[in-house]
Design an enzyme around this catalytic site. Structure first.
Site, PDB file in Angstrom:
ATOM      1  N   THR A   1       0.785  11.465  -1.489  1.00 37.74           N
ATOM      2  CA  THR A   1      -0.266  12.134  -2.250  1.00 37.74           C
ATOM      3  C   THR A   1      -0.690  13.404  -1.538  1.00 37.74           C
ATOM      4  OG1 THR A   1      -1.019   9.922  -2.873  1.00 37.74           O
ATOM      5  CG2 THR A   1      -2.457  11.764  -3.428  1.00 37.74           C
ATOM      6  N   ALA A   2      -0.725  13.357  -0.212  1.00 35.52           N
ATOM      7  CA  ALA A   2      -1.095  14.547   0.558  1.00 35.52           C
ATOM      8  C   ALA A   2      -0.177  15.712   0.211  1.00 35.52           C
ATOM      9  CB  ALA A   2      -1.026  14.245   2.053  1.00 35.52           C
TER      10      ALA A   2
ATOM     11  N   HIS B   1      -5.420  10.732   7.501  1.00 29.68           N
ATOM     12  CA  HIS B   1      -6.031   9.681   8.306  1.00 29.68           C
ATOM     13  C   HIS B   1      -7.081  10.238   9.280  1.00 29.68           C
ATOM     14  CE1 HIS B   1      -3.197   7.152   6.399  1.00 29.68           C
ATOM     15  NE2 HIS B   1      -2.184   7.324   7.215  1.00 29.68           N
TER      16      HIS B   1
ATOM     17  N   LYS C   1       0.876  -1.171   0.000  1.00 28.11           N
ATOM     18  CA  LYS C   1       0.000   0.000   0.000  1.00 28.11           C
ATOM     19  C   LYS C   1       0.915   1.223   0.000  1.00 28.11           C
ATOM     20  CE  LYS C   1      -3.701   2.660   0.936  1.00 28.11           C
ATOM     21  NZ  LYS C   1      -4.471   2.462   2.170  1.00 28.11           N
ATOM     22  N   VAL C   2       0.781   2.060  -1.031  1.00 29.28           N
ATOM     23  CA  VAL C   2       1.661   3.222  -1.169  1.00 29.28           C
ATOM     24  C   VAL C   2       0.837   4.456  -1.510  1.00 29.28           C
ATOM     25  CG1 VAL C   2       3.626   1.834  -1.956  1.00 29.28           C
ATOM     26  CG2 VAL C   2       2.050   2.812  -3.647  1.00 29.28           C
ATOM     27  N   SER C   3       1.479   5.602  -1.461  1.00 29.48           N
ATOM     28  CA  SER C   3       0.864   6.831  -1.935  1.00 29.48           C
ATOM     29  C   SER C   3       0.800   6.811  -3.457  1.00 29.48           C
ATOM     30  CB  SER C   3       1.701   8.047  -1.512  1.00 29.48           C
ATOM     31  OG  SER C   3       1.804   8.145  -0.121  1.00 29.48           O
TER      32      SER C   3
END
EC number: 4.1.99.29
Length: 295
Positions: free
Chosen positions: A122-123, A166, A67-69
């Protein structure tokens, strides 16, 4: 970082080495798959790690599934394929910029210090695209720190503002903080597209049949969690870092949605749109035309 071994109850003998976060959306999505309740699916060796750690794993080519950005995809798609399911993408779920001072505007961040969870997140891409539109001359220093340390740092005045992700969407008021801007809201207002946050990638060398089977297994795990949410609760709460169960439920409700089951046309348009705009700003390398093809 911690590792958890799961019994091989179903599927092939070879275990897939996978890493995802201990956050409720990931444990909810992968509960059935990780515990051998998806018939015919591969067994997993699970490592729990925050997104900044899994991004680094992907760039080094470690593990089979991660699980990655979405922001890291341009750097890893030669080795990994983007799965069309299992990730986090939606509406009304973007990162927030928080401050202690409720009177500040976006323009007031010019030259100020901002804490972010990762420069390959991504943020951070969404933040940079927002700042390019809103903050004249740009922000000042960027400080990278684990996401759970950001709100205390803003509260204590260590930094001027913090970019949070989150469950911080639901808890920042507990720190006496104020929302200066919603990165997802800015993205949706300027593009009309959903917000791409976290992706599931798998090693291309597994082969097309294995990748297709893995995507089917992830979808089955998502549907199993939706069909019987209580079955996943022990796994979710065991790794939720003392999170209130109500907050965990809000977290799951926000980040696990129809795009988790299948990206679809809007999901792929959002991913390509984000990475194309980021490449135009010089933030990431450009994608090749077939980079997002699956398998």
């Amino acid at each position: 970082m911690s590792s958890e071994q799961q019994p091989a109850q179903h599927g092939r003998d070879r275990r897939l080495r996978i890493a995802y976060s201990p956050c409720p959306n990931d444990t909810f999505v992968f509960d059935a798959l990780a515990h051998g309740r998806v018939p015919g699916a591969p067994a997993l060796d699970v490592t729990f790690a925050d997104i900044d750690v899994t991004n680094g794993m992907a760039e080094r080519g470690e593990l089979d599934v991660l699980k990655v950005s979405y922001a890291v995809l341009p750097y890893v798609l030669d080795t990994y394929a983007l799965l069309p399911c299992g990730g986090a993408l939606g509406r009304g779920c973007g990162p927030l910029v928080l401050t202690r001072d409720a009177t500040l505007s976006g323009a007031d961040l010019a030259g100020r210090t901002v804490a972010v969870p990762s420069e390959r997140s991504t943020a951070y891409l969404l933040f940079r695209l927002w700042a390019a539109d809103v903050v004249p001359g740009g922000v000042g220093d960027i400080v990278v720190m684990p996401f759970h340390e950001i709100m205390p740092a803003v509260r204590d005045g260590t930094v001027d503002a913090g970019l949070v992700i989150h469950e911080a969407r639901f808890t920042y008021r507990n720190y006496g903080l104020h929302q200066l801007a919603d990165m997802g809201e800015h993205w949706e207002d300027t593009t009309g597209l959903p917000i791409p946050l976290g992706a599931i990638i798998a090693r291309r060398s597994l082969g097309e049949a294995a990748l297709t089977g893995l995507a089917d297994a992830v979808r089955a795990s998502v549907r199993a969690a939706w069909d019987d949410p209580e079955a996943s609760r022990p796994y979710v709460m065991a790794h939720a870092q003392e999170m209130d169960p109500a907050v965990a439920d809000q977290h799951i409700g926000l980040y696990v949605n129809e795009f988790t089951a299948d990206l679809g046309e809007d999901g792929y348009a959002a991913v390509r749109g984000l990475l194309t705009r980021a490449a135009a700003e010089g933030l990431v390398p450009p994608l090749t035309p077939d980079a997002l093809r699956f398998p």
